[in-house]
Design a protein around this motif. Structure first.
Motif, mmCIF file in Angstrom:
data_model
loop_
_atom_site.group_PDB
_atom_site.id
_atom_site.type_symbol
_atom_site.label_atom_id
_atom_site.label_comp_id
_atom_site.label_asym_id
_atom_site.label_seq_id
_atom_site.Cartn_x
_atom_site.Cartn_y
_atom_site.Cartn_z
ATOM 1 N N HIS A 119 9.749 -1.915 5.462
ATOM 2 C CA HIS A 119 10.923 -1.531 6.238
ATOM 3 C C HIS A 119 10.591 -1.590 7.728
ATOM 4 C CE1 HIS A 119 14.858 0.210 6.696
ATOM 5 N NE2 HIS A 119 14.377 1.208 7.439
ATOM 6 N N GLY A 120 11.506 -2.124 8.521
ATOM 7 C CA GLY A 120 11.255 -2.201 9.959
ATOM 8 C C GLY A 120 12.129 -3.245 10.625
ATOM 9 N N LYS A 121 11.889 -3.476 11.903
ATOM 10 C CA LYS A 121 12.657 -4.457 12.663
ATOM 11 C C LYS A 121 11.734 -5.545 13.181
ATOM 12 C CE LYS A 121 16.206 -1.171 14.199
ATOM 13 N NZ LYS A 121 16.841 -0.527 15.374
ATOM 14 N N GLY A 122 12.305 -6.744 13.369
ATOM 15 C CA GLY A 122 11.535 -7.847 13.922
ATOM 16 C C GLY A 122 10.617 -8.487 12.900
ATOM 17 N N ALA A 123 9.851 -9.486 13.346
ATOM 18 C CA ALA A 123 8.935 -10.203 12.467
ATOM 19 C C ALA A 123 7.727 -9.324 12.138
ATOM 20 C CB ALA A 123 8.473 -11.487 13.143
ATOM 21 N N ARG A 124 7.337 -9.313 10.867
ATOM 22 C CA ARG A 124 6.201 -8.507 10.430
ATOM 23 C C ARG A 124 5.592 -9.136 9.177
ATOM 24 N NH1 ARG A 124 11.113 -6.942 9.619
ATOM 25 N NH2 ARG A 124 11.826 -5.864 7.728
ATOM 26 N N ALA A 125 4.382 -8.732 8.892
ATOM 27 C CA ALA A 125 3.671 -9.287 7.731
ATOM 28 C C ALA A 125 4.046 -8.526 6.465
ATOM 29 C CB ALA A 125 2.165 -9.190 7.963
ATOM 30 N N PRO A 126 4.073 -9.201 5.317
ATOM 31 C CA PRO A 126 4.368 -8.509 4.061
ATOM 32 C C PRO A 126 3.229 -7.576 3.662
ATOM 33 C CG PRO A 126 3.797 -10.794 3.629
ATOM 34 C CD PRO A 126 3.863 -10.647 5.112
ATOM 35 N N GLU A 127 3.512 -6.664 2.744
ATOM 36 C CA GLU A 127 2.483 -5.799 2.192
ATOM 37 C C GLU A 127 2.593 -5.822 0.673
ATOM 38 O OE1 GLU A 127 3.105 -1.917 3.851
ATOM 39 O OE2 GLU A 127 4.781 -1.442 2.520
ATOM 40 N N ALA A 128 1.546 -5.374 0.014
ATOM 41 C CA ALA A 128 1.519 -5.413 -1.453
ATOM 42 C C ALA A 128 1.165 -4.047 -2.014
ATOM 43 C CB ALA A 128 0.504 -6.442 -1.933
ATOM 44 N N TYR A 129 1.843 -3.676 -3.111
ATOM 45 C CA TYR A 129 1.474 -2.502 -3.879
ATOM 46 C C TYR A 129 0.738 -3.020 -5.113
ATOM 47 C CZ TYR A 129 5.327 -0.625 -1.124
ATOM 48 O OH TYR A 129 6.149 -0.278 -0.098
ATOM 49 N N CYS A 130 -0.368 -2.416 -5.455
ATOM 50 C CA CYS A 130 -1.128 -2.853 -6.630
ATOM 51 C C CYS A 130 -1.502 -1.645 -7.479
ATOM 52 C CB CYS A 130 -2.383 -3.609 -6.194
ATOM 53 S SG CYS A 130 -3.363 -4.212 -7.586
ATOM 54 N N ILE A 131 -1.130 -1.695 -8.740
ATOM 55 C CA ILE A 131 -1.476 -0.646 -9.698
ATOM 56 C C ILE A 131 -2.501 -1.213 -10.679
ATOM 57 C CG2 ILE A 131 -0.645 0.818 -11.578
ATOM 58 C CD1 ILE A 131 2.044 0.977 -10.166
ATOM 59 N N ILE A 132 -3.611 -0.502 -10.838
ATOM 60 C CA ILE A 132 -4.630 -0.889 -11.807
ATOM 61 C C ILE A 132 -4.472 0.002 -13.034
ATOM 62 C CG2 ILE A 132 -7.113 -1.091 -12.257
ATOM 63 C CD1 ILE A 132 -6.029 -3.090 -10.193
ATOM 64 N N SER A 133 -4.346 -0.625 -14.201
ATOM 65 C CA SER A 133 -4.078 0.123 -15.432
ATOM 66 C C SER A 133 -4.735 -0.560 -16.625
ATOM 67 C CB SER A 133 -2.568 0.215 -15.666
ATOM 68 O OG SER A 133 -2.275 0.796 -16.915
ATOM 69 N N ARG A 134 -5.074 0.233 -17.630
ATOM 70 C CA ARG A 134 -5.569 -0.347 -18.885
ATOM 71 C C ARG A 134 -4.409 -0.739 -19.797
ATOM 72 N NH1 ARG A 134 -10.897 -0.270 -19.503
ATOM 73 N NH2 ARG A 134 -12.124 1.166 -18.233
ATOM 74 N N VAL A 135 -3.215 -0.414 -19.382
ATOM 75 C CA VAL A 135 -2.017 -0.677 -20.183
ATOM 76 C C VAL A 135 -1.435 -2.042 -19.821
ATOM 77 C CG1 VAL A 135 0.339 0.082 -20.619
ATOM 78 C CG2 VAL A 135 -1.477 1.774 -20.375
ATOM 79 N N ALA A 136 -1.126 -2.862 -20.833
ATOM 80 C CA ALA A 136 -0.477 -4.154 -20.608
ATOM 81 C C ALA A 136 1.008 -4.025 -20.939
ATOM 82 C CB ALA A 136 -1.121 -5.237 -21.474
ATOM 83 N N CYS A 137 1.821 -3.829 -19.924
ATOM 84 C CA CYS A 137 3.261 -3.656 -20.144
ATOM 85 C C CYS A 137 3.995 -3.996 -18.851
ATOM 86 C CB CYS A 137 3.566 -2.235 -20.592
ATOM 87 S SG CYS A 137 5.252 -2.021 -21.191
ATOM 88 N N PHE A 138 4.217 -5.288 -18.634
ATOM 89 C CA PHE A 138 4.737 -5.773 -17.361
ATOM 90 C C PHE A 138 6.103 -5.184 -17.021
ATOM 91 C CE2 PHE A 138 6.799 -8.817 -14.533
ATOM 92 C CZ PHE A 138 5.795 -9.061 -13.610
ATOM 93 N N GLY A 139 6.990 -5.096 -18.012
ATOM 94 C CA GLY A 139 8.345 -4.598 -17.772
ATOM 95 C C GLY A 139 8.359 -3.169 -17.257
ATOM 96 N N LEU A 140 7.530 -2.320 -17.850
ATOM 97 C CA LEU A 140 7.467 -0.920 -17.418
ATOM 98 C C LEU A 140 6.986 -0.813 -15.980
ATOM 99 C CD1 LEU A 140 6.053 1.508 -20.146
ATOM 100 C CD2 LEU A 140 8.289 1.499 -19.078
ATOM 101 N N PHE A 141 5.963 -1.572 -15.639
ATOM 102 C CA PHE A 141 5.413 -1.468 -14.292
ATOM 103 C C PHE A 141 6.343 -2.083 -13.246
ATOM 104 C CE2 PHE A 141 1.677 -0.362 -16.690
ATOM 105 C CZ PHE A 141 1.114 0.633 -15.907
#
Length: 453
Positions: A119-141
């Protein structure tokens, strides 16, 4: 610790055990990190850096801290696999993708990422959220990321209470729902429902992207190459496309499991992995096309919409690997898909079509495991198994398939535990029962005809 690769590779990423209080495998996740792009001083390049981590792994010994730092650096590669050449953006569509990490003991962890423009104004770089889990369930995450993203737009501090509630919640059994309470200013307390799919072996898969990118015939060529454990590279610009297609292709193999290198998104610094002589499933961004096209004896699949050629490189026998009759049956089954079907409906049609293929080609395996009694493992009889194929046309395919590592691992487990029960075994029993009824009906036809005369 070596360079991070992915599940099944000879150079797997080793993640240390978290030093926070140990969590049961049934917990949703181990930790969440937010990765931002920081501009290097005096240079026009960016480097990813962790700007938020939950929970914070405190009170670590120096050696543990060093290992953790190496692991997090490795995760940065998968959050921004393109490298350091980024320019500030005013628009950037968010995308969600996943990768797999393997520890020294062979256990696997899943990395789920969502990249977006903060969130913000003007040109900016993207950011990433990363969750590490032993669970394989793409839809839930994906749904969890929706909630994280909503809170991030208010304040980074709003992420903490939601993730804390999620961390304390038990991971639901297949078909069950867990409800998470979370407070948002101006909205009050919200109840977030997270439901796990009933078919738990398909919960990490959504076949829609695969069939959007490829025709039914093209999917069968990819499946045929995968079944024989060949080197296969998928190319697309979108990370989400690569991630979803590779996981979908691997799921077509059920009840068998891909045993070799599997990297849904290859980071730029690891592009040399395409030169490996062993089987692999790789996802490579299309901008790296020149780095892979000098390879031979492989299948390179272009997933780009409107691509001039779907198969940039192929061996040439892909359409003749599967038995012709069963190939026709697969195509007929896949034609039952509806354009407006839900993800669950599509998963059912597709998974049952390919499961039926394995039932008909190798479903008679249990009759050819001899000498199993008590604690003694059985011995699989290859020759009699191949000869017993239902159709002569299937024998050639079966002889090739039993040489693969995925079949070898599967049959070793059968030899150890001959009386297994599962979804595949249930489908085999149903098929064998239907064949008995069909045979009985055929036996009655001459008699019925004679009486009518």
């Amino acid at each position: 610790m070596g360079l991070p690769v992915a599940a099944g590779s000879d150079r797997d990423l080793t993640l240390p055990q978290p030093t926070a209080p140990a969590l049961a495998v049934t917990s949703f996740f181990e930790y969440l990190v937010v990765v931002s792009l920081g501009k290097k001083r005096g240079q026009g390049t960016y480097e990813p850096q962790i700007t938020y981590q939950f929970p914070k792994l405190a009170n670590m010994e120096l050696s543990q801290r060093e290992e953790e730092e190496k692991s997090l650096k490795a995760i940065l590669l998968f959050c921004f696999p393109e490298g350091v050449n980024w320019a500030p953006l005013t628009e950037y569509p968010s995308e969600t993708f996943s990768f797999v990490l393997t520890e020294v003991d062979g256990s696997r962890k899943n990395g789920y990422c969502r990249r977006l423009l903060p969130h913000g104004k003007g040109a900016r770089a993207p950011e990433a959220y990363c969750i590490i889990s032993r669970v394989a369930c793409f839809g839930l995450f994906s749904k969890i990321f929706d909630e994280v993203e909503k809170r991030r737009q208010i304040s980074m501090a709003m992420i903490y209470p939601f993730m804390q509630s999620l961390r304390e919640a038990p991971f639901p059994a297949p078909g069950n729902t867990v409800k998470i309470k979370s407070f948002i200013p101006e909205s009050g307390t919200e109840i977030i429902s997270l439901t796990r799919p009933l078919d738990s072996w398909l919960e990490h898969v959504d076949f829609r992207t695969l069939f959007h990118c490829l025709t039914n015939e093209e999917v069968l060529k990819v499946f045929a190459s995968t079944v024989l454990e060949r080197r296969i590279i998928f190319m697309a610009e979108e990370l989400s496309t690569l991630s979803q297609v590779l996981h979908a292709v691997a799921a077509l193999l059920y009840p068998f499991t891909w045993q070799h290198t599997f990297i849904s998104i290859v980071p730029s610094v690891l592009i040399d992995v395409v030169m490996a002589p062993t089987p692999y499933l790789l996802g490579v961004q299309r901008s790296k096309l020149d780095d892979v096209t000098d390879q031979s004896d492989m299948l390179i699949v272009d997933l780009t919409e409107g691509a001039e050629r779907t198969f940039i490189t192929c061996i040439g026998d892909e359409s003749t690997i599967l038995p012709e009759k069963l190939q026709e049956e697969l195509l007929q089954a896949l034609c039952c898909r509806r354009d407006n079907s839900t993800s669950e409906e599509l998963n059912k049609v597709v998974s049952e079509a390919f499961l039926s293929f394995f039932v008909k080609t190798v479903g008679h395996f249990s009759s050819h495991v001899k000498g199993s009694s008590g604690r003694q493992p059985g011995v699989f009889q290859k020759k009699s198994f191949c000869k017993a194929s239902e159709h002569k046309a299937s024998q050639h395919f079966v002889k090739r398939f039993i040489q693969t590592q995925m079949f070898d691992i599967f049959i070793q487990e059968v030899e150890r535990r001959p009386t297994q029960e599962g979804f595949f075994h249930k489908k085999i029993a149903e098929y064998q029962e239907s064949k008995k009824k069909e045979k009985a009906m055929r036996g009655q036809l001459p008699k019925t005809h004679h009486q009518a005369v």
